[in-house]
Design a protein around this motif. Structure first.
Motif, short mmCIF file in Angstrom:
data_model
loop_
_atom_site.label_atom_id
_atom_site.label_comp_id
_atom_site.label_asym_id
_atom_site.label_seq_id
_atom_site.Cartn_x
_atom_site.Cartn_y
_atom_site.Cartn_z
N SER A 99 34.04 39.15 51.90
CA SER A 99 33.47 37.98 52.58
C SER A 99 32.56 38.41 53.72
N ARG A 100 33.03 39.37 54.52
CA ARG A 100 32.24 39.75 55.70
C ARG A 100 30.90 40.33 55.26
N GLY A 101 30.92 41.09 54.18
CA GLY A 101 29.66 41.66 53.70
C GLY A 101 28.73 40.58 53.19
N CYS A 779 42.10 37.39 48.84
CA CYS A 779 41.26 37.95 49.91
C CYS A 779 40.09 37.07 50.29
N ASN A 780 39.78 36.03 49.54
CA ASN A 780 38.70 35.10 49.90
C ASN A 780 37.31 35.53 49.47
N ALA A 781 37.14 36.73 48.91
CA ALA A 781 35.78 37.17 48.54
C ALA A 781 35.16 36.16 47.57
N CYS A 782 35.96 35.66 46.64
CA CYS A 782 35.43 34.72 45.65
C CYS A 782 35.00 33.42 46.32
N ALA A 947 33.85 35.44 39.87
CA ALA A 947 34.26 36.59 39.06
C ALA A 947 33.49 37.83 39.47
N GLN A 948 32.20 37.63 39.79
CA GLN A 948 31.38 38.78 40.16
C GLN A 948 31.92 39.43 41.44
N ALA A 949 32.38 38.59 42.38
CA ALA A 949 32.75 39.12 43.69
C ALA A 949 34.15 39.71 43.72
N CYS A 950 35.04 39.26 42.85
CA CYS A 950 36.47 39.58 42.99
C CYS A 950 36.72 41.08 43.05
N PRO A 951 37.20 41.60 44.17
CA PRO A 951 37.39 43.05 44.32
C PRO A 951 38.39 43.62 43.33
N SER A 952 39.38 42.81 42.93
CA SER A 952 40.38 43.35 42.02
C SER A 952 40.14 42.86 40.60
N ASP A 953 38.98 42.25 40.38
CA ASP A 953 38.57 41.88 39.02
C ASP A 953 39.60 41.00 38.34
N CYS A 954 40.16 40.04 39.07
CA CYS A 954 41.22 39.23 38.47
C CYS A 954 40.64 38.00 37.78
N ILE A 955 39.34 37.73 37.98
CA ILE A 955 38.73 36.56 37.35
C ILE A 955 37.81 37.01 36.22
N VAL A 956 38.01 36.43 35.04
CA VAL A 956 37.16 36.76 33.90
C VAL A 956 36.60 35.47 33.33
N PHE A 957 35.29 35.46 33.10
CA PHE A 957 34.62 34.25 32.62
C PHE A 957 33.91 34.56 31.31
N GLY A 958 33.86 33.59 30.42
CA GLY A 958 33.13 33.82 29.18
C GLY A 958 33.30 32.67 28.19
N ASN A 959 32.86 32.93 26.96
CA ASN A 959 32.91 31.95 25.91
C ASN A 959 34.18 32.15 25.09
N VAL A 960 35.13 31.24 25.24
CA VAL A 960 36.43 31.42 24.60
C VAL A 960 36.34 31.24 23.09
N ARG A 961 35.21 30.68 22.64
CA ARG A 961 35.07 30.46 21.20
C ARG A 961 34.62 31.73 20.49
#
Lengths: 1001, 456, 193
Positions: A99-101, A779-782, A947-961
């Protein structure tokens, strides 16, 4: 009507005029004709040398918000930075940004910036002057001062700090590198135990067992992004493993809230605990290494139990687990490294790591991290200032008047200096005392570089026309040198840019690069040069002086509570306090925004009979502050804590007069560092009360299964959350029968088919998201990324008090346990955003189809169609819809802050509903590009801002189909569940349950 | 042998003293005489209050809804509460004037005109709120289906659209009903007044001569209109109740809502009728036309009935919440009674369920003071019922993290007061302009003068 | 240096166009190029439709008579949501060498050169725009409609001495009608987000 929606919508077109007026950069960038300053920039990932209007151009640069030195990508539109993201190639942060960055953008466009060089009039007011005049004045003063010159600068290390060093040396002056939270105790301990005062890198990714002694490695200590990445790898159930994290400190910070076990030890007793663990290890190895056995003999678990309040049995078990897991890792930092006994603590932890054989494994020396000069140097400087031995002081990238405890009297000493000069971008407390302001360029406006660690040479390049009449600090030095001549005459580079290039030519030589042009070009494109870090420097235990020792730290002051102050997760040491994002996005731990608070344990609160919001007066011999109470289950009942970062007397409209500065309570430090845990406080109830600007409603799940968890064993067996509950004998969810499900799903489909907007079952993509709670650290980065990407307005304290914050993506922090005294408390974080339900309750109730379902599975929100009945928000079970109660769009971005707005996203006007769109502008952008290239969208080709920001990569986005997509696979993960699934709204977001280690007996 | 079902219009003592048609006309027309000072003050007062509300509304339009006390997750509060309140008020009017007409219940005659007037103006007031409460009031017309080149239509699945239709229908029908019923009376007035007023009333009475032919058509048409208005009593408030019932908000999502709301509507409506008539009959000196023993007793019985239905509905809501085993429902109803909004919850139960039970006693039913006080309780209670249903339910639904409470602000109270001012203004103006008591229907009830023998 | 290159490139490009009357194949697919029309001499500019521009730039001469493709100046229309307003450089690319045939054009070109030397981009009066809450990706429409893309909304600019609004592109009705006719998406969120 429609126009009203967008009365102040700033889109690409409007920006051009705005920018044309402000800097000319935008208009020129559009007309493709460059002003000479920007023409040589090498865009990243874009072939064309010119900005293409309507498309983003990316530049690689380096973050300077703290001394970690992360790589960033700057997204610019029409010559104007609109977002900062991590640089995937950069070894420190690997494409993530905290976030600070990200908030550096609000530093760039900050209304509080000094608009140009200024000099102080006799009457104390500032008066704008020309740069030539300013340079001349400084040169003259330097001439008078001779060697009686002092420079205070930040700890960042790179070409500029080298130049600054030489420059000061040439003058015969002294240079003090100042960091608010310097790491002197660690370095001292390393010197003592390993004979090297280097700071090591910690490889959390390899660690199988982590004990943190107060080190907030996920947020405010060390290199948070790198450590968070490692922690996710070790603790995120990757490969079915979860490395245990034990957190030993009197107060839980964000890292503590992510720990599997919290040891609420007595303040200052960390060393006893660490030594006892080492002692157990050594004794169980039959007293090897012999040298240590003796040194440690005294520190038995019994003694430690006495000192820390942790049962001896627990300590022994801890020690055995620590030894059994290879490699393990012990960390000391934060509060543990901030009291009188800090050096002992760090030494003890070094010994523990050594005994457990972690040196060279998870503790890697040889990184040559930059370090400040410690507090003693600054104190010394203050003394000579008092003695009138300093004629001219130049302050650069530091704000000591604010960050030094008042008791040190630094401000008074500083005032005594004859001529005070600041290169600060903002009129901070230090600059406000200065006689001459030479505002330097923002990091995004200038050429520069940083060497955050061995092998990493990180570049900065100007990505826009300077917003104000500023100069790069380097050019200031060079021009002053030319003006002053004499000893400075040798600094004769035509410009700092040229100077930098010459240094890089030399670097190219060192690195054996023959073709400098290619080298430089490549470095600009990649954001720097990254060489393999040198192999872990071999350090050996310097037995003779590794005399393990522990003494109970003495505390000053009177009163029943030990006082502790710590870096604010968003505002850090106060440098964030002029950035609305960081003020409004709530602290991840307490979820309070915009003001100061004092944390009191539940037991203490009962004892004092205080509740949330009651204003307490804390006083020490040094001073008194008042702040509202936050009853915090994560703090010992004999400790009260306050965050640093507020209580500014200058530093711009956002910061001034907001909150209080806890440093006023601290005594003047005597040693090498500032102990932030050093005094007791007397606590008095004022009887006054204020509502906390907290974004938390009820912080308990009430058994509603919002942030689910699953025991490690069950997860390893591949059970679902439901099965795990059943196995544990808790019938949890009622499973709908096949027929029920079919019926409702069929009905939902019919609904969709009925609408005229097309085929919902066809070949359209279905956008979906997966969020892994085993990795999310809260952490709030997202959240910050979402604010930046989607033009989310900051609404201000008085609106937050009314619960009207606009956080499309919020992180809910639920307490588990801790309801009766003695019961261990822990936290669950769950990012909550629009679930884009396939069977969304918000859609049918909208009378005008402003909320409707798109063919690609989004829950559309058409701002310009919305009339604002707000029924959708009432009917949303997740409460993730946000309403524009006022004209936030006209208040949130005072010029030139509005230049940060993302032209791809409509700025919402008063009276309309808004919410997470799954970053639809990115989806459409990718679709447009794919269409041009006649291809389908590739998985991972783009992703949402969060998803782009998440430091621990816990968010994944895409086409579920697309069955091969990451998100489709995660949606099938046994740990997957949907929040409030029984409502059958069919959310598009799959949460993966947090994996819990077995509770301790 | 006198088998006149209703007692002839009489004074409070109940003894029938025969009154000629002429008397009736005289008395009623007398109500239209020059306004007293009190009346004028009252009128100016309500006008002032209305202007205050108007000012508040302007501020909302200029600056945004933020001035109201809204606090997410509570996205609807005082405005929708007041909207439902006013719609409810209307219903008693239609019930009394239309349904009781069809049931040939004679006691309505003296009061129905005033209740009808109340209905029309209450609906007029209610109709303002859908506009007031939306975020962009200037485009409220997007809620109406009108052809446009953008291929855009309202979402007929949305209960808010049903609302638009329900309210507009209700207003049209009840207004027609009122105006139609007025014609013969206006004519009667026309015959009594002189000068320019004669011309005005002349026009308003659309050439009414009172011929047999006209009467025949008139009464037939009136019957049909009554039949047309009757279903609305049930339909309109059912639709309003679906504004809530079709949602998934715990505390809203109930099948009981339609009948529950209709009963509540009539209950609150009669409450308002009492509040209005008790002072009015004195002010207009028509005590002998509307008597406690007869009219008020009947009104009170109706109140008792509907009040008891509410009592049952409240109980049933709690029972269902408990019996369903639905965690969310249970929390909502627990907090309705013991949560942060306990005070509102109990106000509603006491004012509606308990107070109405006093009406089992005839003494209370025929004591105007008691009735007046009770009617105030009813008005307050029914407003709070809607407040509780809306605000208390929204304040704690599915995700605890989002829970919060609100405090209504000056903007909420301003609009609420303004709506009363608006209503009062119209009602007072009407009372001085048109016969507030139906002349011709009262006349119908006066036994024709006939020869009596046997006692002299 | 770079400027010179552009100048030569520009002049060369134009020279080729003039030499070989009919436009190259790429021109065919990208923009509608009518048969060569002699741009009329305009005596009374006041009588022309459309807003008066600070500089009397004549599309009918450039696009009509000389058949310069739209994309020669509106360079990003096929790759970006924004068509791209030609840079002063683009203009100067030709007009360093081309001074104008008659007095009228010479005066206008003088304005241009002056603006160039003063580094003051000419501020054109905007003719076409869609509301700010509607996103109109030019590149997709050019891709989809090929040769006639531009004319579909902007009309036959090649015959306009001064550009004026042929279609009310500001109005959603215009967009949606076309989308219905061609049976392409009518999903709101394709344009509104």
């Amino acid at each position: 009507m429609a126009d009203e929606t967008t009365a102040s919508t700033l889109d690409r077109r409007k920006f051009l005029t705005v920018l044309g007026a402000t800097t000319g950069g935008g208009a020129l960038a559009l007309s493709g004709c460059s002003t000479g300053k920007v023409e040589k920039l090498v865009p990243y990932l874009v072939q064309s040398e010119d900005q293409i209007p309507g498309l983003a151009t990316w530049y690689a640069s380096t973050c300077t918000e703290c001394s970690t030195g992360c790589g960033v990508h700057v997204r610019t539109r029409e010559g104007r930075p609109v977002k900062l993201e991590g640089n995937p190639e950069h070894p420190v942060n690997r494409g993530k940004l905290c976030s600070r960055g990200q908030a550096a953008l609000q530093g760039l466009y900050n209304p509080g910036r000094v608009k140009g060089p200024m000099a102080r009039n006799p009457d104390g007011s500032f008066q704008a002057i020309t740069w030539d005049d300013a340079i001349a004045r400084l040169a003259a003063k330097l001439g008078e001062a001779g060697s009686r010159v002092a420079v205070i600068s930040g700890a960042g290390r790179g070409t500029f700090s080298d130049l600054l060093g030489d420059w000061t040396a040439a003058l015969g002056g002294r240079l003090v590198r100042h960091e608010t939270f310097d790491r002197e105790p660690e370095r001292a301990a390393n010197r003592q135990v390993f004979g090297s005062d280097q700071l090591p890198l910690y490889d959390l990714g390899k660690a199988r067992y982590i004990v943190s002694f107060g080190a907030d490695f996920l947020d405010t200590w060390g290199a948070p992004l790198e450590q968070a990445r490692g922690f996710a790898a070790a603790h995120g159930f990757e490969g079915g493993q979860v490395a245990k994290l034990v957190y030993a400190a009197p107060r839980m910070d964000l890292t503590g809230l992510n720990a599997d076990q919290w040891l609420p030890i007595k303040p200052g007793s960390e060393a006893a605990l660490a030594l006892a663990m080492a002692q157990v290890l050594v004794s169980e190895r039959g007293g090897q290494p012999a040298g240590l056995a003796g040194a440690l003999a005294a520190y038995t678990p019994a003694l430690a139990a006495e000192e820390t309040g942790v049962p001896a049995a627990t300590i022994e078990r801890l020690a055995r687990e620590f030894a059994a897991a290879r490699p393990s890792l012990a960390l000391a930092g934060g509060v543990a490294a901030q009291h009188a006994g800090a050096t002992e603590v760090c030494a003890a932890v070094n010994i523990l790591n050594f005994v457990a054989g972690n040196i060279g494994e998870t503790v890697r020396f040889g990184a040559e991290l930059p370090a400040a000069d410690g507090h003693a140097a600054l104190a010394g400087l203050a003394r000579s200032m008092n003695a009138g031995e300093v004629g001219v002081v130049l302050v650069h990238d530091a704000n000591p008047v604010y960050t030094q405890p008042r008791a040190t009297g630094f401000a008074d000493a500083f005032r005594k200096v004859g001529y005070k000069v600041s290169t600060s971008l903002y009129l901070d407390e230090t600059a406000a005392l200065c006689d001459l302001l030479l505002p330097q360029h923002h990091a995004l406006e200038r050429w520069d570089d940083l060497r955050p660690r061995a092998g990493v040479y990180s570049l900065m390049q100007p990505v826009l026309e300077p917003v104000f009449d500023t100069l790069p600090a380097g050019d200031i030095l060079l021009r002053v040198s030319q003006k002053a001549g004499g000893a400075l005459a040798r600094f004769n580079a035509p410009s700092y840019e040229a100077h930098l290039k010459s240094r890089w030519q030399a670097l190219a030589g060192e690195l054996g690069e023959s073709d400098f042009a290619a080298f430089w070009h490549g470095a600009l494109q990649r954001g720097g040069v990254y060489r393999e870090p040198p192999a872990a420097g071999a350090v050996s235990l310097a037995l003779e002086n590794a005399q393990a020792s522990y003494t109970r730290p003495a505390l000053g002051g009177e009163g029943e509570f030990t006082f502790l102050t710590y870096p604010h997760p968003m505002l850090y040491d106060g440098r964030g306090a002029n950035k609305p994002w960081l003020l409004e996005i709530a602290d991840p731990v307490t979820k309070i925004s915009w003001h100061s608070w004092v944390e009191v344990g539940p037991g203490a609160a009962r004892r004092l009979d205080v509740r949330d919001g009651e204003i307490l007066e804390l006083s020490t011999p040094q001073g008194t502050v008042e702040a509202p109470v936050f009853v915090y289950p994560g703090i010992r009942d004999d400790v009260v804590a306050m965050p640093l970062g507020l209580g500014h007397t200058a530093y711009g409209a956002f910061a001034e007069g907001r909150g209080v500065n806890p440093l006023d309570l601290l005594a003047a430090p005597s040693g090498e560092y500032v102990p932030y845990l050093s005094t007791r406080v007397a606590v008095r109830k004022t009887g006054r009360y204020r509502k906390l600007a907290s974004v938390a409603g009820v912080a308990r799940q009430l058994g509603r299964g919002i942030a689910e968890s699953i025991p490690l064993a069950a997860a390893q067996k591949g059970l679902t959350v439901e099965q795990a509950y059943i196995e544990a004998g808790l019938g949890h969810h009622e499973v709908n029968t096949e027929r029920e499900l079919e019926a409702v799903h069929g009905w939902a489909e019919e609904q969709h088919e009925a609408t005229q907007y097309g085929n919902y079952e066809g070949e359209n993509p279905q956008w979906a998201m997966a969020i892994d709670l085993a990795k999310c650290t809260g952490c709030n980065a997202c959240v910050t990324a979402c604010y930046a990407e989607n033009n989310i307005p900051t609404v201000g304290e008085e609106q937050v008090l009314k619960g009207r914050e606009m956080t499309w993506l919020r992180i809910e922090r639920y307490w588990e346990g801790g309801e009766e005294p003695g019961e261990p408390v822990s936290a669950r974080f769950v990012p909550m955003l629009c679930q884009h339900c396939a069977n969304a309750p918000c859609e049918p109730v909208c009378p005008v189809y402003a909320a409707y379902h798109t063919p690609d599975g989004l829950n559309g929100q058409v701002y310009n169609r919305c009339v604002g009945t707000r029924y959708c928000a009432n009917n949303c079970p997740y409460k993730v819809r946000y309403f524009n109660w006022y004209k936030y769009n006209e208040r949130a971005w005072p010029a030139p802050l509005h230049l940060q707005l993302n032209p791809d996203v409509t700025v919402r006007a008063r009276g309309v509903m808004e919410k997470c769109t799954f970053c639809i502008q990115r989806i459409r952008g990718a679709q447009n590009q794919a269409r041009l290239e006649d291809r389908p969208i590739r998985d991972g080709e783009f992703t949402t801002a969060c998803a782009q920001a998440c430091p621990s990569d816990c968010i994944v986005f895409g086409n579920v189909r697309d069955p091969s997509s990451r998100v489709a696979r995660l949606a099938q993960n046994p740990r997957g569940y949907r929040v409030l699934e029984d409502l059958n709204v069919r959310p598009a977001i799959t949460y993966l349950a947090k994996v819990l280690l077995p509770a301790e007996a | 042998m006198a088998v006149v079902a209703p007692p002839p219009v009489g004074h409070g003592d109940g003894h029938a003293i025969t009154q000629t048609h002429a008397d009736v006309t005289r008395d009623v027309v007398a109500t239209l005489s020059a306004p007293s000072r009190g009346y004028v003050l009252l009128l100016l007062g309500s006008a002032a209050v209305f202007l205050m509300g108007l000012l508040t509304f302007l501020i909302l339009v200029i600056d945004g809804l933020g001035h109201a006390g809204y606090q997410p997750p509570i996205f609807w509060s005082v405005y929708i509460t007041t909207f439902v309140f006013w719609v409810g008020i209307g219903h008693a009017g239609t019930l009394i004037s239309a349904i009781l007409f069809l049931f040939r219940s004679p006691w309505r005659t003296a009061v129905y005109r005033s209740t009808e007037v109340m209905t029309v103006f209450a609906v007029m007031t209610a109709a303002l709120f859908p506009i007031i409460h939306i975020g962009r009031q200037w485009i409220f017309y997007w809620l109406l289906p009108y052809p446009n080149q953008r291929y855009l239509w309202p979402n007929f699945k949305s209960p808010l659209i049903w609302d638009v239709f329900a309210i507009s229908t209700y207003f049209t029908v009840s207004a027609t009903f009122l105006v139609f019923g007025l014609v013969p009376d206006v004519a009667a007035v026309r015959d009594k007044v002189t000068g320019w007023r004669k011309t005005v009333y002349g026009l308003a009475s659309v050439g009414w001569q009172g011929t047999d032919n006209q009467w025949r058509h008139y009464s037939r048409a009136y019957l049909y209109l009554a039949a047309l208005a009757t279903p609305l009593v049930l339909s309109v408030h059912s639709v309003v109740s679906w504004d809530f019932a079709v949602s998934i908000v715990p505390g809203w999502h109930g099948t009981i809502f339609a009948p529950y709301f209709v009963a509540g509507a009539i209950y609150s409506g009669i409450g308002m009728v009492l509040t209005l008539i008790i002072p009015l009959r004195r002010a207009l000196r028509i005590e002998h036309m509307i008597t406690p023993e007869y009219h008020f007793d009947n009104l009170a019985k109706l109140t008792l009935l509907t009040g008891s239905i509410l009592f049952y509905a409240y109980g049933m809501e709690y029972f269902v919440a408990w019996y369903s085993g639905n965690m969310f429902e249970q929390t909502t109803f627990y907090r309705r009674a013991f949560g942060p909004y306990w005070w509102a919850g109990w106000t509603m139960i006491i004012c509606n369920a308990f107070v109405s039970q006093l009406l089992w006693f005839r003494k209370v039913r025929t004591n105007l003071t008691a009735l007046f006080i009770i009617s105030i309780f009813i008005n307050v209670g029914m407003w709070f019922e809607r407040f509780v249903i809306i605000v208390s339910s929204l304040s704690n639904d599915y995700v605890p993290w989002a829970w919060d409470q609100l405090n209504p602000s000056w903007a909420d109270w301003g609009i609420l007061a303004g709506s009363f001012g608006w209503f009062g203004m119209w009602f007072l103006l009407f009372a001085k302009t048109f016969p507030i008591v139906a002349i011709q229907e009262i006349k119908e009830m006066i036994p024709m003068p006939r020869k009596r023998g046997g006692h002299h | 240096m770079r400027t010179l290159a552009i100048v030569l490139g520009g002049a060369g490009g134009l020279a080729i166009l003039l030499a070989f009357g009919d436009p190259g194949p790429e021109a065919q697919q990208t923009a509608a190029v009518p048969d060569s029309i002699a741009a009329p001499v305009i005596s009374d500019t006041g009588a022309l439709q459309g807003p008066r521009q600070p500089l009397f730039f004549r599309h009918d001469i450039h696009a009509g008579q000389f058949k310069i493709q739209c994309q020669y100046c509106h360079y990003s229309v096929a790759v970006s949501p924004e068509p791209g307003i030609p840079s002063m450089q683009t203009c100067m690319g030709c007009h360093l060498v081309i001074a104008g045939s008659d007095s009228a054009s010479r005066t206008e070109i003088r304005k241009l050169r002056q603006a160039w030397t003063e580094k003051k981009p000419i501020e054109w009066v905007r003719v076409h725009f869609v509301p700010r809450h509607a996103h109109f990706p030019h590149q997709r429409h050019v891709k989809a409609m090929g040769p006639n893309a531009c004319a579909t909304c902007h009309g036959d600019v090649a015959r306009m001495p001064q550009v004026f609004k042929v279609n009310n592109v500001t109005n959603m009705g215009f967009c949606i009608t076309c989308h219905v006719e061609r049976n392409v998406s009518r999903d709101c969120s394709v344009c509104h987000y």
